[in-house]
Motif scaffolding. Structure first.
Motif, short mmCIF file in Angstrom:
data_model
loop_
_atom_site.label_atom_id
_atom_site.label_comp_id
_atom_site.label_asym_id
_atom_site.label_seq_id
_atom_site.Cartn_x
_atom_site.Cartn_y
_atom_site.Cartn_z
N THR A 179 0.81 -1.22 0.00
CA THR A 179 0.00 0.00 0.00
C THR A 179 0.84 1.27 0.00
OG1 THR A 179 -0.12 -0.17 2.41
CG2 THR A 179 -1.97 -1.05 1.15
N THR A 180 2.14 1.14 -0.04
CA THR A 180 3.01 2.30 -0.01
C THR A 180 2.92 3.11 -1.29
OG1 THR A 180 5.26 3.08 0.43
CG2 THR A 180 5.03 1.17 -1.00
N SER A 181 3.25 4.38 -1.19
CA SER A 181 3.37 5.22 -2.38
C SER A 181 4.82 5.62 -2.60
CB SER A 181 2.51 6.49 -2.22
OG SER A 181 2.94 7.22 -1.09
N MET A 182 5.71 5.05 -1.81
CA MET A 182 7.12 5.40 -1.88
C MET A 182 7.89 4.26 -2.53
SD MET A 182 7.58 7.13 1.86
CE MET A 182 9.31 7.53 1.54
N TYR A 183 8.41 4.53 -3.71
CA TYR A 183 9.16 3.54 -4.45
C TYR A 183 10.60 4.02 -4.67
CZ TYR A 183 5.13 0.63 -5.30
OH TYR A 183 4.07 -0.22 -5.12
N ASP A 184 11.49 3.07 -4.71
CA ASP A 184 12.91 3.39 -4.73
C ASP A 184 13.57 3.22 -6.09
OD1 ASP A 184 12.54 1.64 -1.80
OD2 ASP A 184 13.13 3.75 -1.77
N TYR A 185 13.04 2.34 -6.89
CA TYR A 185 13.63 2.04 -8.19
C TYR A 185 12.57 2.18 -9.27
CZ TYR A 185 17.04 -0.05 -5.07
OH TYR A 185 17.94 -0.25 -4.06
N TRP A 186 12.97 2.81 -10.36
CA TRP A 186 12.02 3.10 -11.45
C TRP A 186 12.59 2.65 -12.78
CZ3 TRP A 186 7.27 5.30 -10.51
CH2 TRP A 186 7.07 5.77 -9.20
N GLY A 187 11.69 2.18 -13.62
CA GLY A 187 12.08 1.83 -14.97
C GLY A 187 11.73 2.93 -15.95
N GLN A 188 12.18 2.77 -17.17
CA GLN A 188 11.76 3.69 -18.23
C GLN A 188 10.30 3.42 -18.54
OE1 GLN A 188 14.72 2.53 -21.18
NE2 GLN A 188 15.68 4.53 -20.95
N GLY A 189 9.61 4.40 -19.02
CA GLY A 189 8.20 4.26 -19.29
C GLY A 189 7.90 3.67 -20.64
N THR A 190 6.65 3.25 -20.78
CA THR A 190 6.14 2.78 -22.06
C THR A 190 4.83 3.51 -22.33
OG1 THR A 190 5.58 0.82 -23.37
CG2 THR A 190 4.94 0.77 -21.05
N GLN A 191 4.68 4.02 -23.55
CA GLN A 191 3.54 4.86 -23.89
C GLN A 191 2.31 4.02 -24.21
OE1 GLN A 191 3.27 8.45 -24.16
NE2 GLN A 191 1.10 7.92 -24.36
N VAL A 192 1.21 4.40 -23.61
CA VAL A 192 -0.10 3.81 -23.93
C VAL A 192 -1.00 4.94 -24.41
CG1 VAL A 192 -2.14 2.68 -23.02
CG2 VAL A 192 0.13 1.94 -22.28
N THR A 193 -1.54 4.78 -25.59
CA THR A 193 -2.44 5.77 -26.17
C THR A 193 -3.75 5.10 -26.53
OG1 THR A 193 -0.56 7.01 -27.07
CG2 THR A 193 -2.74 7.50 -27.96
N VAL A 194 -4.84 5.62 -25.99
CA VAL A 194 -6.16 5.06 -26.23
C VAL A 194 -7.01 6.12 -26.92
CG1 VAL A 194 -8.16 3.94 -25.23
CG2 VAL A 194 -5.93 3.70 -24.13
N SER A 195 -7.46 5.80 -28.10
CA SER A 195 -8.27 6.73 -28.85
C SER A 195 -9.74 6.34 -28.80
CB SER A 195 -7.79 6.81 -30.29
OG SER A 195 -7.80 5.53 -30.89
#
Length: 120
Positions: A103-119
């Motif tokens: 339930t935490t909102s605190m994260y220590d490690y992050w990846g690069q993002g991936t784009q999601v586009t919904v039309s």
């Protein structure tokens, strides 16, 4: 741990997508894993998380019943199954890792993002 998200794309409203997040290292199964997203002009927001065992989950209200988070600890991979996609789901999606509770909102490690586009 190093994280790499993939699986994004451009889809129509109502379609489905499955995001993956590949993790490096030998301790993947010790991390709580999460998905976040950031839409243009908006702050990054929490989407879903899963405990290190895979038996605990937490979802944002906006995706409950449509998105499912899962993990395969044997393959060091995190997933986000996204069904019934809506235009408001359009964002860059990021995976993240933490040793804290699901339930935490605190994260220590992050990846690069991936784009999601919904039309619509």
């Amino acid at each position: 741990v190093q994280l790499q998200a993939s699986g994004g794309g451009s889809v129509q409203a109502g379609d489905s997508l499955r995001l993956s997040c590949a993790a490096s290292g030998r301790t993947f199964d010790r991390y709580t894993m999460g998905w976040f997203r950031q839409a243009p002009g908006k702050e990054r927001e929490f989407v879903a998380s899963i405990s290190y065992t895979g038996r605990g989950w937490h979802y944002a209200d906006s995706v409950k019943g449509r998105f499912t988070v899962s993990r395969d600890n044997a393959k060091n991979t995190l997933f986000l199954q996204m069904n019934s996609l809506k235009p408001e789901d359009t964002a860059v999606y990021y995976c993240a890792a933490t040793f804290r509770a699901v339930t935490t909102s605190m994260y220590d490690y992050w990846g690069q993002g991936t784009q999601v586009t919904v039309s619509s």
